[in-house]
Design a protein around this motif. Structure first.
Motif, PDB file in Angstrom:
ATOM      1  N   ILE A 109      44.371  29.475  50.035  1.00 32.13           N
ATOM      2  CA  ILE A 109      43.549  30.563  49.335  1.00 32.13           C
ATOM      3  C   ILE A 109      42.590  29.850  48.747  1.00 32.13           C
ATOM      4  O   ILE A 109      41.585  30.532  48.092  1.00 32.13           O
ATOM      5  N   ASP A 110      42.290  28.404  48.939  1.00 28.71           N
ATOM      6  CA  ASP A 110      41.285  27.818  48.129  1.00 28.71           C
ATOM      7  C   ASP A 110      39.788  28.382  48.751  1.00 28.71           C
ATOM      8  O   ASP A 110      39.014  28.178  47.955  1.00 28.71           O
ATOM      9  N   SER A 111      39.466  28.378  49.958  1.00 30.54           N
ATOM     10  CA  SER A 111      38.249  28.826  50.355  1.00 30.54           C
ATOM     11  C   SER A 111      38.037  30.449  50.153  1.00 30.54           C
ATOM     12  O   SER A 111      36.906  30.792  50.467  1.00 30.54           O
ATOM     13  N   PHE A 112      38.637  31.155  49.610  1.00 27.82           N
ATOM     14  CA  PHE A 112      38.347  32.543  49.135  1.00 27.82           C
ATOM     15  C   PHE A 112      37.442  32.558  48.063  1.00 27.82           C
ATOM     16  O   PHE A 112      37.403  31.726  47.042  1.00 27.82           O
ATOM     17  N   GLN A 113      36.619  33.632  47.859  1.00 23.11           N
ATOM     18  CA  GLN A 113      36.080  34.085  46.782  1.00 23.11           C
ATOM     19  C   GLN A 113      36.958  34.967  45.995  1.00 23.11           C
ATOM     20  O   GLN A 113      37.595  35.714  46.460  1.00 23.11           O
ATOM     21  N   CYS A 114      36.691  35.032  44.882  1.00 21.01           N
ATOM     22  CA  CYS A 114      37.295  35.991  44.106  1.00 21.01           C
ATOM     23  C   CYS A 114      36.361  36.649  42.986  1.00 21.01           C
ATOM     24  O   CYS A 114      35.594  36.042  42.189  1.00 21.01           O
ATOM     25  N   GLU A 115      36.444  37.860  43.018  1.00 22.63           N
ATOM     26  CA  GLU A 115      35.411  38.680  42.014  1.00 22.63           C
ATOM     27  C   GLU A 115      36.416  39.664  41.180  1.00 22.63           C
ATOM     28  O   GLU A 115      37.312  39.964  41.645  1.00 22.63           O
ATOM     29  N   GLN A 116      35.993  39.765  40.130  1.00 24.16           N
ATOM     30  CA  GLN A 116      36.972  40.462  39.168  1.00 24.16           C
ATOM     31  C   GLN A 116      36.157  41.838  38.886  1.00 24.16           C
ATOM     32  O   GLN A 116      34.893  42.008  38.624  1.00 24.16           O
ATOM     33  N   ILE A 117      36.861  43.158  39.248  1.00 21.14           N
ATOM     34  CA  ILE A 117      36.279  44.335  39.071  1.00 21.14           C
ATOM     35  C   ILE A 117      36.790  45.289  37.833  1.00 21.14           C
ATOM     36  O   ILE A 117      38.130  45.183  38.110  1.00 21.14           O
ATOM     37  N   VAL A 118      35.993  45.842  37.157  1.00 24.22           N
ATOM     38  CA  VAL A 118      36.728  46.522  35.930  1.00 24.22           C
ATOM     39  C   VAL A 118      36.122  47.993  36.103  1.00 24.22           C
ATOM     40  O   VAL A 118      34.965  48.503  36.500  1.00 24.22           O
ATOM     41  N   ASP A 119      37.051  48.954  35.580  1.00 24.73           N
ATOM     42  CA  ASP A 119      36.866  50.350  35.521  1.00 24.73           C
ATOM     43  C   ASP A 119      36.368  50.752  34.133  1.00 24.73           C
ATOM     44  O   ASP A 119      37.196  50.986  33.415  1.00 24.73           O
ATOM     45  N   GLU A 120      35.134  50.683  33.840  1.00 22.75           N
ATOM     46  CA  GLU A 120      34.835  50.627  32.590  1.00 22.75           C
ATOM     47  C   GLU A 120      34.686  52.114  31.886  1.00 22.75           C
ATOM     48  O   GLU A 120      34.443  52.447  30.692  1.00 22.75           O
ATOM     49  N   LEU A 154      44.600  49.505  41.894  1.00 21.62           N
ATOM     50  CA  LEU A 154      43.472  50.703  42.131  1.00 21.62           C
ATOM     51  C   LEU A 154      44.308  52.180  41.959  1.00 21.62           C
ATOM     52  O   LEU A 154      43.977  52.727  42.887  1.00 21.62           O
ATOM     53  N   ASN A 155      44.287  52.038  40.733  1.00 20.48           N
ATOM     54  CA  ASN A 155      45.059  53.390  40.191  1.00 20.48           C
ATOM     55  C   ASN A 155      44.080  54.573  39.640  1.00 20.48           C
ATOM     56  O   ASN A 155      44.584  55.364  38.972  1.00 20.48           O
ATOM     57  N   SER A 156      43.001  54.380  39.829  1.00 28.87           N
ATOM     58  CA  SER A 156      42.029  55.546  39.665  1.00 28.87           C
ATOM     59  C   SER A 156      40.593  55.520  40.801  1.00 28.87           C
ATOM     60  O   SER A 156      40.546  54.495  41.344  1.00 28.87           O
ATOM     61  N   ASP A 157      40.228  56.773  40.738  1.00 33.42           N
ATOM     62  CA  ASP A 157      39.516  56.921  41.843  1.00 33.42           C
ATOM     63  C   ASP A 157      38.081  56.147  41.647  1.00 33.42           C
ATOM     64  O   ASP A 157      37.517  55.627  42.510  1.00 33.42           O
ATOM     65  N   ASN A 158      37.839  55.739  40.310  1.00 34.70           N
ATOM     66  CA  ASN A 158      36.663  54.944  39.897  1.00 34.70           C
ATOM     67  C   ASN A 158      36.951  53.499  40.591  1.00 34.70           C
ATOM     68  O   ASN A 158      35.736  52.907  41.176  1.00 34.70           O
ATOM     69  N   LEU A 159      38.033  52.991  40.211  1.00 35.20           N
ATOM     70  CA  LEU A 159      38.355  51.823  40.693  1.00 35.20           C
ATOM     71  C   LEU A 159      38.285  51.636  42.226  1.00 35.20           C
ATOM     72  O   LEU A 159      37.756  50.573  43.040  1.00 35.20           O
ATOM     73  N   ARG A 160      38.960  52.638  42.936  1.00 35.35           N
ATOM     74  CA  ARG A 160      38.777  52.702  44.268  1.00 35.35           C
ATOM     75  C   ARG A 160      37.128  52.598  44.949  1.00 35.35           C
ATOM     76  O   ARG A 160      37.095  52.186  46.075  1.00 35.35           O
ATOM     77  N   GLN A 161      36.738  53.654  44.188  1.00 33.94           N
ATOM     78  CA  GLN A 161      35.294  53.571  44.675  1.00 33.94           C
ATOM     79  C   GLN A 161      34.568  52.289  44.405  1.00 33.94           C
ATOM     80  O   GLN A 161      33.817  51.929  45.360  1.00 33.94           O
ATOM     81  N   LYS A 162      34.745  51.619  43.270  1.00 32.42           N
ATOM     82  CA  LYS A 162      34.064  50.143  43.158  1.00 32.42           C
ATOM     83  C   LYS A 162      34.396  49.082  44.033  1.00 32.42           C
ATOM     84  O   LYS A 162      33.708  48.546  44.615  1.00 32.42           O
ATOM     85  N   PHE A 163      35.716  49.215  44.521  1.00 33.47           N
ATOM     86  CA  PHE A 163      36.168  48.238  45.343  1.00 33.47           C
ATOM     87  C   PHE A 163      35.593  48.684  47.102  1.00 33.47           C
ATOM     88  O   PHE A 163      35.068  47.532  47.497  1.00 33.47           O
TER      89      PHE A 163
END
Length: 183
Positions: A109-120, A154-163
């Motif tokens: 997993i060392d070569s993976f990018q990791c981004e944090q996404i928030v449902d503000e 991803l328990n909200s439509d907003n999170l699903r949309q963002k991802f």
């Protein structure tokens, strides 16, 4: 619920997932499980609780995982190389190591990018959720998201949309033909 995430990846609003499902051909999306024995969690003790040995003949969850690594993962890598899908979408960050072992040439997993996404938009969901991704073979995006329903997923439509929007953005930087969806 995963249909909403796929709709967002394909450029639809998640609220239009039913319309998206009618527009997306059967050859664009293929869904299957990396680990076909389904459990309500990842705890190894569930193997005994649900008496999986009696059904499968496999003594432990660890033995089952090893059999999947030996037999299933090579098949998926072969399909990836033969078909060169645009996207392999994996859901369940608790299985990050298994997804990496299955699809990534280096298996880590060392070569993976990791981004944090928030449902503000939601105080209940304003915790960051990880999106792991990397390009495979120069053509296929491997993206790993949290499960689509769980409290930390991803328990909200907003999170699903963002991802979905972010995955589509990343995909637009590469080439491909079809999507292979795994969860």
């Amino acid at each position: 619920i995963s249909a909403k995430l796929i709709a967002a990846i394909k450029g639809y609003e998640v609220s239009r997932y039913s319309e998206a499902a009618q527009q997306i051909s059967d050859t664009e999306v293929f869904k299957l499980n990396l680990l076909p024995v389904s459990m309500p969690g990842t705890d190894a003790g569930l193997w005994d609780k649900y008496q999986v040995t009696e059904v499968t003949g496999i003594a432990t969850k660890q033995e089952y995982l090893e059999l999947c690594r030996q037999h299933r993962f090579p098949f998926f890598r072969q399909q990836l190389n033969q078909r060169s899908p645009q996207l392999v979408l994996c859901v369940g960050t608790k299985h990050l190591n298994e997804f990496a072992a299955c699809y990534s040439e280096d298996g880590g997993i060392d070569s993976f990018q990791c981004e944090q996404i928030v449902d503000e938009q939601s105080s209940a969901n304003n915790r960051p959720r990880p999106l792991y991704w990397k390009w495979l073979n120069g053509k296929t995006l491997l993206a790993i998201t949290p499960f689509v329903q769980w409290p930390n997923g991803l328990n909200s439509d907003n999170l699903r949309q963002k991802f979905g929007d972010r995955i589509r953005e990343i995909m637009n930087t590469g080439a491909g033909k079809q999507a292979l969806v795994i969860d």
